[in-house]
Motif scaffolding. Structure first.
Motif, PDB file in Angstrom:
ATOM      1  N   VAL A  52       8.701  -5.523-113.016  1.00 17.84           N
ATOM      2  CA  VAL A  52       9.205  -6.070-111.756  1.00 17.84           C
ATOM      3  C   VAL A  52       8.071  -6.707-110.953  1.00 17.84           C
ATOM      4  N   LYS A  53       6.910  -6.074-111.002  1.00 17.34           N
ATOM      5  CA  LYS A  53       5.754  -6.606-110.270  1.00 17.34           C
ATOM      6  C   LYS A  53       5.385  -7.988-110.807  1.00 17.34           C
ATOM      7  N   ALA A  54       5.353  -8.111-112.126  1.00 17.52           N
ATOM      8  CA  ALA A  54       4.986  -9.391-112.740  1.00 17.52           C
ATOM      9  C   ALA A  54       5.995 -10.482-112.378  1.00 17.52           C
ATOM     10  N   VAL A  55       7.282 -10.123-112.404  1.00 18.88           N
ATOM     11  CA  VAL A  55       8.306 -11.115-112.068  1.00 18.88           C
ATOM     12  C   VAL A  55       8.174 -11.503-110.592  1.00 18.88           C
ATOM     13  N   GLN A  56       7.979 -10.477-109.774  1.00 23.22           N
ATOM     14  CA  GLN A  56       7.878 -10.726-108.336  1.00 23.22           C
ATOM     15  C   GLN A  56       6.745 -11.698-108.011  1.00 23.22           C
ATOM     16  N   GLU A  57       5.604 -11.482-108.639  1.00 22.87           N
ATOM     17  CA  GLU A  57       4.457 -12.350-108.372  1.00 22.87           C
ATOM     18  C   GLU A  57       4.769 -13.796-108.724  1.00 22.87           C
ATOM     19  N   LYS A  58       5.473 -13.976-109.834  1.00 23.41           N
ATOM     20  CA  LYS A  58       5.758 -15.346-110.270  1.00 23.41           C
ATOM     21  C   LYS A  58       6.928 -15.960-109.505  1.00 23.41           C
ATOM     22  N   ALA A  59       7.807 -15.102-108.967  1.00 22.03           N
ATOM     23  CA  ALA A  59       9.056 -15.639-108.404  1.00 22.03           C
ATOM     24  C   ALA A  59       9.030 -15.826-106.898  1.00 22.03           C
ATOM     25  N   THR A  60       7.981 -15.360-106.255  1.00 22.19           N
ATOM     26  CA  THR A  60       8.019 -15.491-104.812  1.00 22.19           C
ATOM     27  C   THR A  60       7.171 -16.663-104.309  1.00 22.19           C
ATOM     28  N   GLY A  61       6.664 -17.452-105.246  1.00 29.45           N
ATOM     29  CA  GLY A  61       5.895 -18.628-104.825  1.00 29.45           C
ATOM     30  C   GLY A  61       6.814 -19.713-104.278  1.00 29.45           C
ATOM     31  N   GLN A  62       6.233 -20.627-103.587  1.00 26.32           N
ATOM     32  CA  GLN A  62       6.958 -21.769-103.006  1.00 26.32           C
ATOM     33  C   GLN A  62       7.799 -22.495-104.058  1.00 26.32           C
ATOM     34  N   ALA A  63       7.191 -22.669-105.234  1.00 24.25           N
ATOM     35  CA  ALA A  63       7.837 -23.488-106.266  1.00 24.25           C
ATOM     36  C   ALA A  63       9.228 -22.963-106.603  1.00 24.25           C
ATOM     37  N   VAL A  64       9.399 -21.659-106.552  1.00 22.42           N
ATOM     38  CA  VAL A  64      10.701 -21.097-106.897  1.00 22.42           C
ATOM     39  C   VAL A  64      11.664 -21.160-105.720  1.00 22.42           C
ATOM     40  N   THR A  65      11.268 -20.569-104.589  1.00 21.02           N
ATOM     41  CA  THR A  65      12.211 -20.492-103.476  1.00 21.02           C
ATOM     42  C   THR A  65      12.559 -21.871-102.919  1.00 21.02           C
ATOM     43  N   LYS A  66      11.654 -22.831-103.066  1.00 18.01           N
ATOM     44  CA  LYS A  66      11.939 -24.169-102.532  1.00 18.01           C
ATOM     45  C   LYS A  66      12.588 -25.080-103.581  1.00 18.01           C
ATOM     46  N   SER A  67      12.732 -24.572-104.797  1.00 23.08           N
ATOM     47  CA  SER A  67      13.276 -25.462-105.829  1.00 23.08           C
ATOM     48  C   SER A  67      14.788 -25.643-105.642  1.00 23.08           C
ATOM     49  N   VAL A  68      15.349 -26.603-106.355  1.00 20.01           N
ATOM     50  CA  VAL A  68      16.767 -26.916-106.190  1.00 20.01           C
ATOM     51  C   VAL A  68      17.651 -25.806-106.772  1.00 20.01           C
ATOM     52  N   THR A  69      17.148 -25.179-107.827  1.00 21.93           N
ATOM     53  CA  THR A  69      17.927 -24.115-108.468  1.00 21.93           C
ATOM     54  C   THR A  69      17.106 -22.821-108.517  1.00 21.93           C
ATOM     55  N   PRO A  70      16.872 -22.213-107.347  1.00 27.38           N
ATOM     56  CA  PRO A  70      15.960 -21.057-107.319  1.00 27.38           C
ATOM     57  C   PRO A  70      16.448 -19.886-108.163  1.00 27.38           C
ATOM     58  N   GLY A  71      17.765 -19.619-108.156  1.00 27.28           N
ATOM     59  CA  GLY A  71      18.294 -18.497-108.930  1.00 27.28           C
ATOM     60  C   GLY A  71      17.980 -18.657-110.408  1.00 27.28           C
ATOM     61  N   GLN A  72      18.211 -19.878-110.900  1.00 25.98           N
ATOM     62  CA  GLN A  72      17.952 -20.113-112.329  1.00 25.98           C
ATOM     63  C   GLN A  72      16.471 -19.989-112.669  1.00 25.98           C
ATOM     64  N   GLN A  73      15.648 -20.386-111.702  1.00 24.63           N
ATOM     65  CA  GLN A  73      14.194 -20.240-111.930  1.00 24.63           C
ATOM     66  C   GLN A  73      13.826 -18.775-112.093  1.00 24.63           C
TER      67      GLN A  73
END
Ligand code: GDP
Length: 298
Positions: A52-73
């Motif tokens: 979970v820690k590894a996913v969290q680190e990669k998923a909370t960056g700007q690139a994910v939350t600001k992307s058009v399809t954040p859930g899929q990312q």
């Protein structure tokens, strides 16, 4: 094989992908649920936490939350991380080192784990798919029925077994198998060692002696996938005492929670090479992390 986990995760990710925008808190909440789902699948706590820690680190960056399809990312990141935890920096899935004939394969594990069945399945696979000439030998001097079981399996699948000679020690049988494999021009000889209901010193010493007598190319531990974290503990013990090159997880056709598959590599550092998916002789699959990750995510 991962039905419950898969169902739980798809619930979490369905919600996530339906949401348009994602805040970091949304991701955190989803990952908390992922962690619970992993623990319920009997994944070991440190593995679930690191995951979970590894996913969290990669998923909370700007690139994910600001992307058009954040859930899929996020789903993609989870997929890649699942693959990583299943594979480590693994070589080819299911590859066995069986060059330099005759290559000894030592099969170890507790009684009832599916060791003899797996020996037969693997021998059949090496014969049918890899075109190898295989000789099987049972070293179970304590249970004549086990020796007989392997002989019957051999006849069923058309693979030679070493003739049974009563009164020999396990090491003597192993040496005879080696000799016969050499003289008979076999590519591989498989040694099905005796199992016990639990790990004990006598069993380990005997397996160590056999190991030292033949210097196996592969030492495969057969463990019951239904036993979850216990399977991982058994693997750690066998690896510490004997040194294993890989794991075969059996009974993955059952309704186990799949945790053993997810924790094994991370905890023991050893790859799962095959999974057993039934009692029949062709119910053996190579363990392919990418496909398994896909299966878990549905
Ligand atoms: P051993 O004592 O470790 O040699 O265990 P066996 O090979 O005799 O297997 C014990 C039982 O488990 C047998 O009834 C096998 O048919 C069964 N078995 C082995 N592998 C699998 C598997 O992958 N799936 C299922 N459902 N049963 C299995």
């Amino acid at each position: 094989m991962f039905e419950n986990l898969s169902e739980r995760l798809s619930g979490v990710f369905d919600r996530l992908t339906k949401q348009g925008a994602l805040s970091e808190d949304d991701v955190k909440t989803a990952l908390r649920e992922v962690r619970v789902a992993l623990l319920e699948a009997d994944v070991s706590l440190p593995v679930a936490r690191d995951f979970v820690k590894a996913v969290q680190e990669k998923a909370t960056g700007q690139a994910v939350t600001k992307s058009v399809t954040p859930g899929q990312q996020v789903v993609k990141i989870v997929h890649d991380e699942l693959k990583h935890v299943l594979q480590g920096d693994n070589e080819e899935p299911g590859e066995l080192k069986i060059d330099n004939p005759p290559a000894p394969i030592l099969m170890v594990g507790l009684q009832g784990s599916g060791k003899t069945t797996t020996t037969g399945k693997l021998a059949k696979r090496l014969t049918d798919k890899n075109g190898k000439r295989v000789l099987m030998a049972s070293l179970d001097i304590y249970r004549p029925a086990a020796m007989q079981q392997l002989a019957v399996l051999g006849q069923q699948i058309g693979v030679d077994t070493l003739p049974i000679v009563p009164g020999e020690t396990a090491v003597q049988i192993a040496k005879r198998a080696k000799q016969q494999a050499t003289l008979g021009g076999y590519d591989v000889y498989m040694l099905d060692t005796a199992g016990r209901l639990q790990i004990d010193e006598v069993l380990m010493k005997e397996v160590e002696d056999v190991r030292d007598a033949v210097n196996p190319r592969e030492t495969l531990l057969v463990v019951d996938g239904l036993t979850g974290q216990v399977a991982v503990e058994v693997a750690e013990e066998f690896d510490g005492k004997i040194g294993i090159s890989g794991v075969v997880l059996t009974r993955m056709d059952g309704d186990g929670r799949g945790g053993a598959a997810l924790s094994m590599r991370a905890v023991t550092g050893k790859p799962i090479k095959f999974v057993g998916l039934g009692e029949k002789m062709d119910a053996l699959e190579t363990f392919e992390p990418d496909r398994i990750a896909g299966r878990i995510l549905g």
